[in-house]
Design an enzyme around this catalytic site. Structure first.
Site, PDB file in Angstrom:
ATOM      1  N   LYS A 155       0.840  -1.210   0.000  1.00 26.78           N
ATOM      2  CA  LYS A 155       0.000   0.000   0.000  1.00 26.78           C
ATOM      3  C   LYS A 155       0.869   1.252   0.000  1.00 26.78           C
ATOM      4  O   LYS A 155       0.548   2.233  -0.664  1.00 26.78           O
ATOM      5  CB  LYS A 155      -0.962  -0.002   1.195  1.00 26.78           C
ATOM      6  CG  LYS A 155      -2.131  -0.968   1.016  1.00 26.78           C
ATOM      7  CD  LYS A 155      -3.294  -0.658   1.953  1.00 26.78           C
ATOM      8  CE  LYS A 155      -4.487  -1.561   1.594  1.00 26.78           C
ATOM      9  NZ  LYS A 155      -5.645  -1.356   2.456  1.00 26.78           N
TER      10      LYS A 155
ATOM     11  N   LYS B 296      -4.252  -9.032  -5.939  1.00 30.34           N
ATOM     12  CA  LYS B 296      -5.534  -9.457  -5.366  1.00 30.34           C
ATOM     13  C   LYS B 296      -6.629  -8.442  -5.690  1.00 30.34           C
ATOM     14  O   LYS B 296      -6.354  -7.252  -5.887  1.00 30.34           O
ATOM     15  CB  LYS B 296      -5.410  -9.678  -3.856  1.00 30.34           C
ATOM     16  CG  LYS B 296      -5.688  -8.465  -3.004  1.00 30.34           C
ATOM     17  CD  LYS B 296      -5.896  -8.852  -1.556  1.00 30.34           C
ATOM     18  CE  LYS B 296      -6.253  -7.624  -0.728  1.00 30.34           C
ATOM     19  NZ  LYS B 296      -7.616  -7.132  -0.929  1.00 30.34           N
TER      20      LYS B 296
ATOM     21  N   LYS C  27     -11.284  -3.622  -2.952  1.00 31.15           N
ATOM     22  CA  LYS C  27     -12.335  -2.621  -3.129  1.00 31.15           C
ATOM     23  C   LYS C  27     -11.768  -1.223  -3.302  1.00 31.15           C
ATOM     24  O   LYS C  27     -12.427  -0.337  -3.827  1.00 31.15           O
ATOM     25  CB  LYS C  27     -13.345  -2.672  -1.976  1.00 31.15           C
ATOM     26  CG  LYS C  27     -12.809  -2.268  -0.620  1.00 31.15           C
ATOM     27  CD  LYS C  27     -13.917  -2.224   0.408  1.00 31.15           C
ATOM     28  CE  LYS C  27     -13.662  -3.164   1.557  1.00 31.15           C
ATOM     29  NZ  LYS C  27     -12.473  -2.833   2.365  1.00 31.15           N
TER      30      LYS C  27
HETATM   31  P1  ATP Z   1      -8.775  -2.338   0.777  1.00 30.78           P
HETATM   32  O1  ATP Z   1      -8.284  -2.318  -0.635  1.00 30.78           O
HETATM   33  O2  ATP Z   1      -9.393  -1.036   1.215  1.00 30.78           O
HETATM   34  O3  ATP Z   1      -7.763  -2.860   1.769  1.00 30.78           O
HETATM   35  P2  ATP Z   1     -10.016  -4.950   0.686  1.00 30.78           P
HETATM   36  O4  ATP Z   1     -10.819  -5.367  -0.485  1.00 30.78           O
HETATM   37  O5  ATP Z   1      -8.646  -5.514   0.829  1.00 30.78           O
HETATM   38  O6  ATP Z   1     -10.018  -3.365   0.743  1.00 30.78           O
HETATM   39  P3  ATP Z   1     -10.489  -5.247   3.532  1.00 30.78           P
HETATM   40  O7  ATP Z   1     -11.539  -4.449   4.236  1.00 30.78           O
HETATM   41  O8  ATP Z   1      -9.073  -4.853   3.697  1.00 30.78           O
HETATM   42  O9  ATP Z   1     -10.890  -5.301   1.983  1.00 30.78           O
HETATM   43  O10 ATP Z   1     -10.639  -6.778   3.959  1.00 30.78           O
HETATM   44  C1  ATP Z   1     -11.883  -7.324   4.380  1.00 30.78           C
HETATM   45  C2  ATP Z   1     -11.809  -8.844   4.350  1.00 30.78           C
HETATM   46  O11 ATP Z   1     -11.837  -9.312   2.993  1.00 30.78           O
HETATM   47  C3  ATP Z   1     -10.514  -9.402   4.942  1.00 30.78           C
HETATM   48  O12 ATP Z   1     -10.837 -10.581   5.651  1.00 30.78           O
HETATM   49  C4  ATP Z   1      -9.676  -9.726   3.737  1.00 30.78           C
HETATM   50  O13 ATP Z   1      -8.734 -10.740   3.991  1.00 30.78           O
HETATM   51  C5  ATP Z   1     -10.742 -10.185   2.757  1.00 30.78           C
HETATM   52  N1  ATP Z   1     -10.321 -10.002   1.377  1.00 30.78           N
HETATM   53  C6  ATP Z   1      -9.921  -8.835   0.807  1.00 30.78           C
HETATM   54  N2  ATP Z   1      -9.612  -9.014  -0.478  1.00 30.78           N
HETATM   55  C7  ATP Z   1      -9.789 -10.331  -0.748  1.00 30.78           C
HETATM   56  C8  ATP Z   1      -9.626 -11.131  -1.906  1.00 30.78           C
HETATM   57  N3  ATP Z   1      -9.189 -10.588  -3.033  1.00 30.78           N
HETATM   58  N4  ATP Z   1      -9.910 -12.460  -1.834  1.00 30.78           N
HETATM   59  C9  ATP Z   1     -10.351 -12.999  -0.674  1.00 30.78           C
HETATM   60  N5  ATP Z   1     -10.526 -12.294   0.469  1.00 30.78           N
HETATM   61  C10 ATP Z   1     -10.249 -10.972   0.442  1.00 30.78           C
HETATM   62 MG    MG Z   2      -7.415  -4.866   2.463  1.00 33.34          MG
END
Ligand code: ATP
Ligand code: MG
Length: 327
Positions: A111, A192, A195
């Site tokens: 990040k 990965k 969002k």
């Molecule tokens: P950001 O980019 O803001 O970090 P994010 O999509 O990574 O958003 P988080 O809120 O950080 O979402 O994570 C929420 C949950 O979703 C965590 O348990 C994380 O491990 C899971 N998660 C995030 N991205 C993935 C993915 N690509 N595949 C499976 N699980 C995911």
């Molecule tokens: Mg995340």
């Protein structure tokens, strides 16, 4: 009864990665454990957030928890900043975590690499995450694979504290799905799905309308040759799409492979889009019902009260063990 804690950041529109990697397990676990599911807004501000969007995203995320099947009679659903003990224990654990171990966190490195300025909060974030979990003496933490390293750090912090100050924290275990723990970006199978990705084509949001889902899937990158074959090394993009197909249909990779034998990418993507559209439709419908009522707000008020009650004991013990003078 086992205790479960997990959280999701209100940092954007939830993706099918969040859904398949984390939320589906939240819903499953609430039948066998006492669960707390948190909207971790304190984590979201480790990178810049527009205040109005943050407020909206926080409420939307709470509604999505309920729409996905989290039962507020069974589980505690709340907003992290409504329970001050998170920030308080977060600070205390920043003084237990080491600079060196925080610097080894790959999420921080990834990040930080994309930002012009990096906040101190982005660096110390894993200590706050440890506080979220340890505050409730959670046994299990359902997360995606990307959080495994943070969970290991949480365990190290808990063990270090217990060793120095006496048994205080339950040392939690990660609970990561074998399939779906790491859904990849539709535009880059090396990255990965997230969002907060700047490109909307990289992810499918749980609330994306059907035509948007169809368009994103039709534009998703694939690999060379035309075969729908599961091969993470040679065909990472198609393998990711096959994983998504399998998770939405409850099919194994063998079954998915057999189903698409002799069919090309065009047919595959068409079927995949319909499976995702149909799979998300009930969640989207429940969400639309919920978001228009004040049920979410009621659930969040009760959730914060219950979480505050549960958090008090641990925080008091920690402060006493550290040697803080009683009030
Ligand atoms: P950001 O980019 O803001 O970090 P994010 O999509 O990574 O958003 P988080 O809120 O950080 O979402 O994570 C929420 C949950 O979703 C965590 O348990 C994380 O491990 C899971 N998660 C995030 N991205 C993935 C993915 N690509 N595949 C499976 N699980 C995911
Ligand atoms: Mg995340």
């Amino acid at each position: 009864m086992k205790r479960v804690f997990s959280g999701i950041q209100p940092s954007g529109n939830l993706t099918i990665g969040n859904y398949l990697g984390a939320m589906k397990n939240f819903v499953r676990l609430q039948h066998e454990a006492q669960c707390l599911f948190c909207v971790v807004d304190l984590h979201a501000i480790t990178v810049p957030q527009d205040p109005a969007a943050l407020r909206q995203n926080s409420r939307n995320l709470a509604a999505l928890y309920l729409a996905a099947g989290i039962d507020p009679e069974k589980s505690i659903v709340f907003i992290q900043s409504h329970v001050p003990a998170h920030a308080e224990l977060g600070w205390l654990l920043q003084c237990i975590a080491y600079y060196g171990e925080l610097g080894r966190m790959t999420q921080f490195k990834d990040k930080a690499a994309t930002k012009d300025v990096v906040t101190a909060g982005l660096f110390t974030y894993p200590a706050l995450m440890a506080a979220d979990i340890l505050l409730y003496q959670a046994d299990l933490v359902p997360v995606g694979e990307d959080q495994k390293q943070h969970l290991e750090l949480t365990r190290d912090i808990a063990e270090r504290f217990n060793h120095r100050f006496g048994d205080t924290f339950v040392v939690p275990e990660p609970y990561i799905p074998k399939v779906g723990g790491r859904i990849m970006s539709l535009e880059n199978p090396e990255k990965k799905m997230s969002k907060s990705d700047e490109s909307q084509g990289a992810y499918i949001a749980i609330l994306d309308p059907p035509d948007v889902i169809r368009k994103k899937i039709s534009r998703a990158v694939t690999d060379s040759d035309k075969e729908v074959r599961y091969d993470i090394e040679q065909k990472p993009a198609v393998s990711n799409l096959m994983t998504i197909f399998g998770l939405f249909t409850d099919m194994t990779m063998e079954q998915v492979t057999e189903h698409f034998a002799g069919k090309g990418y065009g047919q595959f993507k068409k079927e995949l889009a319909e499976v995702v559209v149909d799979g998300l439709a009930p969640v989207q419908a429940r969400y639309q019902e919920l978001i228009a009522t004040d049920e979410v707000d009621r659930v969040l008020r009760t959730g914060a009260e219950r979480a505050r009650d549960l958090s008090r004991q641990t925080l008091a013990t920690v402060k006493e063990r550290l040697g803080f003078l009683a009030e």
